[in-house]
Design an enzyme around this catalytic site. Sequence first.
Site, PDB file in Angstrom:
ATOM      1  N   CYS A  79       0.845  -1.198   0.000  1.00 24.10           N
ATOM      2  CA  CYS A  79       0.000   0.000   0.000  1.00 24.10           C
ATOM      3  C   CYS A  79       0.884   1.253   0.000  1.00 24.10           C
ATOM      4  CB  CYS A  79      -0.986  -0.031   1.177  1.00 24.10           C
ATOM      5  SG  CYS A  79      -2.361   1.137   0.978  1.00 24.10           S
ATOM      6  N   HIS A 184      -3.854  -4.724  -0.317  1.00 27.65           N
ATOM      7  CA  HIS A 184      -3.441  -5.312   0.954  1.00 27.65           C
ATOM      8  C   HIS A 184      -3.509  -6.831   0.862  1.00 27.65           C
ATOM      9  CE1 HIS A 184      -3.211  -1.730   3.575  1.00 27.65           C
ATOM     10  NE2 HIS A 184      -4.114  -1.233   2.752  1.00 27.65           N
ATOM     11  N   GLU A 186      -2.648  -8.902   3.041  1.00 30.27           N
ATOM     12  CA  GLU A 186      -3.064  -9.419   4.351  1.00 30.27           C
ATOM     13  C   GLU A 186      -4.575  -9.306   4.575  1.00 30.27           C
ATOM     14  OE1 GLU A 186      -2.422  -5.028   5.227  1.00 30.27           O
ATOM     15  OE2 GLU A 186      -1.678  -6.537   3.813  1.00 30.27           O
TER      16      GLU A 186
END
Length: 203
Positions: A79, A184, A186
Amino acid sequence: MIAIIDYGVGNLFSLVSSFKAIGADTVITGDIETIKKADKLILPGVGAFGDAIKKLKETSLDKVLIEQAQNGKPVMGICLGMQMLFEKSYEYGEHEGLGLLKGEVVPMENRLPENLKIPHIGWNALIFKKENPLFKYINNGDCVYFVHSYYAEGCDDSLLATAEYGKELTAAVAKGNIYGCQFHPEKSGNVGLNILKAFCEME
């Protein structure tokens, strides 16, 4: 061991949890010696470019990051962390980046159709632009999760994938041992975990 660079920007818990889910050994650290000893580096980031790059420089972590990257150590920016890999950003002024990748970070405002909401938030399909080991466990068209108001331009030499949001926006980049995801991983379910898994296997 993978060092997640801690320079006081963002909640790193979900990132650590994702690496734990794939069995990777990670440490959150702002310690220069620990960073030098790590096998790979993750540069996370949320918030404004200017504030983040200032904090990175105040702790001299910018210098060690550049040094380690130039020595061939795999580095991934996520990001805002990806955006800082570039030469320059125009977020609330003009700010110098780490310069590890060619390109600059520009606002979506006045560059996207007026009916589209900014920031760009949500799931979008990846459009592969070239093959790379980072994507060896995922497929063209797999969806990942974005939250951003700025994106990288002028980065054709490192462009790995885009996502369609009024126009094709830079979604992932790679050049040599330098990698970046605007999205992202994650927060992107199994697709994101598979991207992180592939990064863990980089040498």
